[in-house]
Design an enzyme around this catalytic site. Structure first.
Site, PDB file in Angstrom:
ATOM      1  N   ARG A   1       0.564  -1.183  -0.538  1.00 41.06           N
ATOM      2  CA  ARG A   1       0.150  -0.088   0.358  1.00 41.06           C
ATOM      3  C   ARG A   1       0.925   1.592   0.038  1.00 41.06           C
ATOM      4  O   ARG A   1       1.405   1.309   0.607  1.00 41.06           O
ATOM      5  CB  ARG A   1      -1.080   0.072   1.000  1.00 41.06           C
ATOM      6  CG  ARG A   1      -1.743  -1.089   0.806  1.00 41.06           C
ATOM      7  CD  ARG A   1      -2.390  -1.630   1.968  1.00 41.06           C
ATOM      8  NE  ARG A   1      -3.832   0.146   2.357  1.00 41.06           N
ATOM      9  CZ  ARG A   1      -4.666  -0.202   3.114  1.00 41.06           C
ATOM     10  NH1 ARG A   1      -4.615  -1.083   4.391  1.00 41.06           N
ATOM     11  NH2 ARG A   1      -5.544   0.967   2.913  1.00 41.06           N
TER      12      ARG A   1
ATOM     13  N   ASP B   1     -15.656   1.946   2.859  1.00 44.61           N
ATOM     14  CA  ASP B   1     -15.301   1.290   3.915  1.00 44.61           C
ATOM     15  C   ASP B   1     -16.290  -0.276   3.083  1.00 44.61           C
ATOM     16  O   ASP B   1     -16.333  -1.305   3.188  1.00 44.61           O
ATOM     17  CB  ASP B   1     -15.065   1.059   4.962  1.00 44.61           C
ATOM     18  CG  ASP B   1     -13.248   1.668   5.147  1.00 44.61           C
ATOM     19  OD1 ASP B   1     -12.697   1.989   3.794  1.00 44.61           O
ATOM     20  OD2 ASP B   1     -13.241   2.089   5.930  1.00 44.61           O
TER      21      ASP B   1
ATOM     22  N   LYS C   1      -7.308  -0.197  -1.136  1.00 41.43           N
ATOM     23  CA  LYS C   1      -7.338  -0.865   0.019  1.00 41.43           C
ATOM     24  C   LYS C   1      -6.367  -1.843   0.524  1.00 41.43           C
ATOM     25  O   LYS C   1      -5.530  -2.199  -0.626  1.00 41.43           O
ATOM     26  CB  LYS C   1      -9.209  -0.899  -0.086  1.00 41.43           C
ATOM     27  CG  LYS C   1      -9.150   0.820   0.288  1.00 41.43           C
ATOM     28  CD  LYS C   1      -9.360   1.666   1.149  1.00 41.43           C
ATOM     29  CE  LYS C   1      -9.710   2.363   1.385  1.00 41.43           C
ATOM     30  NZ  LYS C   1      -8.868   2.907   2.885  1.00 41.43           N
TER      31      LYS C   1
HETATM   32  C1  S3P Z   1      -9.426   4.991   8.130  1.00 39.03           C
HETATM   33  C2  S3P Z   1      -9.823   5.895   6.737  1.00 39.03           C
HETATM   34  C3  S3P Z   1     -10.229   5.665   5.750  1.00 39.03           C
HETATM   35  C4  S3P Z   1     -10.729   3.983   6.185  1.00 39.03           C
HETATM   36  C5  S3P Z   1      -9.865   3.383   6.558  1.00 39.03           C
HETATM   37  C6  S3P Z   1      -9.857   3.921   7.882  1.00 39.03           C
HETATM   38  C7  S3P Z   1      -9.260   6.066   9.392  1.00 39.03           C
HETATM   39  O1  S3P Z   1      -9.128   5.446   4.991  1.00 39.03           O
HETATM   40  O2  S3P Z   1     -10.821   3.387   4.581  1.00 39.03           O
HETATM   41  O3  S3P Z   1     -10.725   2.280   7.198  1.00 39.03           O
HETATM   42  O4  S3P Z   1      -9.528   5.421  11.054  1.00 39.03           O
HETATM   43  O5  S3P Z   1      -9.278   6.639   9.214  1.00 39.03           O
HETATM   44  P1  S3P Z   1      -8.056   6.466   4.066  1.00 39.03           P
HETATM   45  O6  S3P Z   1      -8.275   7.570   5.069  1.00 39.03           O
HETATM   46  O7  S3P Z   1      -6.822   5.717   3.349  1.00 39.03           O
HETATM   47  O8  S3P Z   1      -9.282   6.842   3.363  1.00 39.03           O
END
Ligand code: S3P
Length: 424
Positions: A119, A305, A332
């Site tokens: 990632r 999500d 993801k």
């Molecule tokens: C999250 C932010 C999201 C989400 C992840 C949890 C967080 O990701 O997809 O499951 O707790 O800040 P991104 O910040 O990459 O969008």
């Protein structure tokens, strides 16, 4: 790999609680680790991601005790880790922690599993470096984990997020706690607000603007926390109840704050009979005739999500559902655009991916049938979405790699058995 087979259609009935919100759980542990007084956290997520964060803050010097009733007491302390810290499958864990340690005067190595190592980490390396930390990544262009972070005195910055990401916003804000002067993050679209809200509750000076947030450096005194249920987990049951026959289900005590309830709006537009009560955090969903809708780029961070399970709703709906602005889905736990396409095609739906949009042509409620096998690709949300698809259609759905559910919802199979009256 563990495979399970779920046969449908089943009715989804009754009431249940889902695990504590994962985003809040990570942050509660991290802020408690920075805190000056011990604090108690109730309802922490029992998934592996959060367990990794608990071990990480222990490795950095916090003391964590878990009582028999599940309450977690954290005595703060961040002093430096001896060896590498492995955050497992957790992108949120590794990115937030990178921000947290970058202003401390020690070196930390943060790593994760094969998925986390794929990632992008340049999204946090760039702003943390701009603040004065030394963050060395690995792999091509040094943009992957493991990350070697040499903490340095930091300066506050004004940062425009190139992508809407609460993880990156959170990492920069946590670094800002130990910076000289204020740190401002501007976001291109609204993302979840847990970091700023929990910092404010911990006595840190925080100012929220229109798509921007500023923190000032300072001490952190987090209050004791009751972690509400995770809306991203509630979404599986909500879609199950809307898409299955003869269903009425209540998920209790769910977090219903900013940028987390987008899936409810999407389901409503699809014709779902779904309601929520802001006072109690209850979500009630009933069997519904679903039709296609359009999910805009602007909306996407608020339901990112939930796309795997919304794709199940789209696959059994009448008509076409289009998800726009899906770029981030590719980064993801797996490439979720590809994994979702594979799953819905397996269900008999049509699917097309253009540059930045995913379109699903639903088969309609009677249409999904037969034997289907879906590979979770190591992704907890793909595993759970596929299991829901199995329970709502006239299918025998085999989910390969079902063990991935342990990342965020170890009790998922048990709860599926409870609300549908049949074990998987
Ligand atoms: C999250 C932010 C999201 C989400 C992840 C949890 C967080 O990701 O997809 O499951 O707790 O800040 P991104 O910040 O990459 O969008």
């Amino acid at each position: 790999m563990t495979a399970i087979t779920v046969e449908g259609p089943r009715a989804f009935t009754g009431r249940l609680r889902v695990p504590g919100d994962k985003s809040i759980s990570h942050r509660a542990l991290m802020l408690a680790a920075l805190g000056r007084r011990p604090c108690t956290i109730r309802g922490l997520s029992d998934g592996d991601d959060v367990l990794r964060t608990r071990r990480a803050v222990e490795a950095l010097g916090a003391r964590v005790e878990v009582a028999a009733n599940g309450e977690v007491v954290v005595a703060g302390g961040v002093r430096g880790a001896r060896g590498p810290i492995n955050l497992g499958n957790s992108g949120t864990g590794i990115r937030l922690l990178a921000g947290l340690v970058s202003g401390f005067d020690f070196t930390t190595t943060l790593d994760g599993d094969a998925s986390v190592r794929q990632r992008p980490m340049d999204r946090i390396i760039d702003p943390l470096t701009a603040m004065g930390a030394s963050v060395r990544g690995s792999g091509l262009n040094g943009a992957r984990a493991p990350l070697a972070i040499e903490g340095r005195p930091l300066r506050g910055i004004e940062y425009r997020l190139p992508v809407a990401s609460a993880q990156v916003k959170g990492a920069v804000l946590l670094a800002g706690l130990r910076a000289e002067g204020p740190t401002t993050v501007h976001e291109p679209a609204p993302t979840r607000t847990h970091t700023e809200e929990m910092l404010a509750a911990a006595g840190v000076r925080v100012e929220q603007g229109d798509r921007s947030v500023t923190v000032w450096p300072g001490e952190v005194d987090p209050p004791d926390a009751d972690v509400p249920g995770d809306p991203s987990q509630a979404a599986f049951w909500a879609v199950g109840a809307c898409a299955a026959p003869d269903s009425e289900l209540v998920v209790e005590d769910v977090y219903l704050g900013p940028a987390r309830t987008g899936f409810i709006d999407v389901l409503r537009r699809m014709g779902a009979d779904i309601a929520w009560d802001a006072e109690t955090g209850a979500i009630r969903a009933r069997s519904s005739a679903l039709t296609g809708t359009r999910v805009s780029t602007e909306e996407m961070p608020g339901c990112i999500d939930e796309v795997p399970v919304l794709a199940v709703a789209a696959a059994v709906a009448e008509g076409v559902t289009v998800f726009e602005g899906i770029g981030e889905l590719r980064f993801k736990e797996t490439d979720r655009a590809a994994a979702v396409a594979e799953m819905v095609v397996g269900l008999g739906a049509g699917c097309r991916i253009d540059a930045d949009a995913l379109a699903i042509a639903g088969v309609g409620p009677g249409g999904v049938s037969g034997r289907v096998t879906v590979d979770a690709h190591g992704d907890h949300r793909m595993a759970m979405a596929a299991a829901i698809a199995g329970a709502v259609g006239r299918v025998a759905m085999t989910v390969e790699g079902f063990e991935a559910t342990a990342t965020s919802y170890p009790g998922f199979a048990r709860d599926l058995g409870r609300v549908t009256g049949r074990a998987p």
